[in-house]
Design an enzyme around this catalytic site. Sequence first.
Site, PDB file in Angstrom:
ATOM      1  CG  HIS A   1      56.938  87.716  30.233  1.00  0.00           C
ATOM      2  ND1 HIS A   1      57.553  86.767  29.378  1.00  0.00           N
ATOM      3  CD2 HIS A   1      56.432  88.683  29.387  1.00  0.00           C
ATOM      4  CE1 HIS A   1      57.477  87.153  28.258  1.00  0.00           C
ATOM      5  NE2 HIS A   1      56.962  88.321  28.043  1.00  0.00           N
TER       6      HIS A   1
ATOM      7  CG  HIS B   1      57.354  90.452  24.986  1.00  0.00           C
ATOM      8  ND1 HIS B   1      56.677  89.286  25.309  1.00  0.00           N
ATOM      9  CD2 HIS B   1      56.648  91.128  24.200  1.00  0.00           C
ATOM     10  CE1 HIS B   1      55.422  89.259  24.879  1.00  0.00           C
ATOM     11  NE2 HIS B   1      55.590  90.437  24.107  1.00  0.00           N
TER      12      HIS B   1
ATOM     13  CB  CYS C   1      60.777  86.440  29.002  1.00  0.00           C
ATOM     14  SG  CYS C   1      60.798  85.551  30.505  1.00  0.00           S
TER      15      CYS C   1
END
Length: 641
Positions: free
Chosen positions: A601, A613, A552
């Site tokens: 994240h 993402h 991420c």
Amino acid sequence: MGSNLIGMRRIWMQPSLVKKAITGSAIVAGVMFVQPDGAEAAFGDQELKKGMNNQDVKELQDVLKAKGYFTYHTSTGYYGPITEDAVGKFQQAVGLNVTGVATTDTLKALGAKSVSKSSQQTSSTLQVGSRGQQVTNLQSALKDKGYYSYNVDGIYGQITKKAVQDFQRDKGLSVTGKADAATINALSKSSANSSSKPSSSSSDISIGMRGSAVTDLQSKLKSKGYYNYKVDGIFGKITQKAVQNFQKSAGLSQTGVADSKTLAALSEKETAKPEAAVTGLSIGSRGSSVTSLQQMLKDRGYYNDSIDGIFGNNTQKAVKEFQSIVGLPVTGIADDKTIDTLKSRSNTQTETVLKVGSKGNAVTELQNKLKKAGTFHVEATGYFGPVTEKAVKDFQKAKKLQVTGTATKETMDALDGSTDKVVITPSTGEDQGDLLKKGSTGSLVKELQSKLKAIGLYSGPLDGDFGNGTDAAVRAFQSRNKLTVDGVVGPSTWEKLKQSTGYEGTGNGNTGSDNGTSNSSFSVMDLIADASVYIGVPYVWGGNTPTQGFDCSGFLVYVFKKQGISLPRTMAQMWNVTTPVSSPSVGDIVYFTTYKPGASHGGIYIGNNKFIHAGSSTGVTISDMNSSYWGPRYLGAKRAH
């Protein structure tokens, strides 16, 4: 949301339209985001049951999750006991026969609409953006032939496209990267031909083969430094390239086929020149070749980290520094030329590398030249600290050189030939020499505060004023890293800070370009469009490139860097250095807490409560912030530009 979206007719999109759809969603608030899907059988057309693993199962899980029946933390695409139980509970709730199998009646009750076979057949071409079982079959066939060596995930991304292009090129087909009927037929014919040949018909090992013989071959190539990837027993393009490189160094015909001569040469003991195997070492490489490289760099003063055989950011930085000093192309890749040049320079021949921590007459001479050039504003001390580093960077920026803060050969040559004075206004705190301490002020202090904030030790304003808060943060950092705890930022503290944050920092409180340019050319729409290109790239822990895969934070670092913005490498550090906003706007980073407390994240907000993402189970994708998984985990939004 779930039933309406699933019930929509899938829309075929050309790759060039993917960016338009994404940026269109970002521009027009409230417009339904159109995520590209392929021409596979639509969700609702086929029965789903235990043991299946494809995009339709993932969509089923998403719908069940939205309705509260699927409670696992993420939709995986695998139809296991949890999915079976969720389907059974739904069937019971709506009065259907409870089987745990997602029959067409069950799917219809969930909101899926069947697409007629004739409409499915309007386009059989698979391309970037396609998803589903047909893509899974394509990837499996390409993997069997050695063209695809990543996860078979049913998502047609850039890596699948590249594999298709390689296959088309080898088979004399039109190289489009689209799996049309001709490509599919050629793959099927190739599969039939290869399956008719017994694997034991020849001792040669070549592309498309798999098994223990390939595993042994890859292990031998890896031990000699030619193969730096996972030993998986599949002879693909990467293995073929490794074989060719070995054959070249061994003076054999470079066929890429591991014939008896190649295998015999591989089985021989290492010669006196094993270093020839270090060709093309780069980020992600591991093993004895990297260990040897790190040792050579350390012996010559370019590498100060632990010798662990892992080619990471610090090793890459050392390679770049060496290449710059000796006048090689600055790529960060340890190719043959770099290795040969490293070995040709004995310790007595090594040029003096002037950087943070250096001291002596050479530094005094450098400071005097910088002073003459107009970027160094204090008396020469012979001590290379943060002020000297900033002076070098300012000079490099002004002369449009690579901005490293190290006195490279290119920089020294430019200083020797410089006649025009660079106009740089000195910081008010520079009169205290090449150290930062309580009472110092200016852009360097602001950069110091930014670095301390990135690692969570400083929570005050980025005001460029070295006061009590900054002093306490510096002392805490020094104590944590077993440095002299005096609150003074000299070369040792400064260099350790740079290693700890993993980015150069900025002097304005926001993240900025790491190449000396401003981010005034930043475009939100370009950012979103750039990000959309990588939909389908698989998730890889620690990955930070499209070819390697992304995690991420690696995805965010890579995409923002294309817009001239440098971000720290971890989500926690990004959270510390980006600017809070009350609600997200397009281009902002949205943060979530997942496997540990705090920011763990994140993705880029694209409008309409959607964000792009790199998900651990999906790769690069688009998700809904209000979903039952992401909604409760949302931390907030911050701005990096």
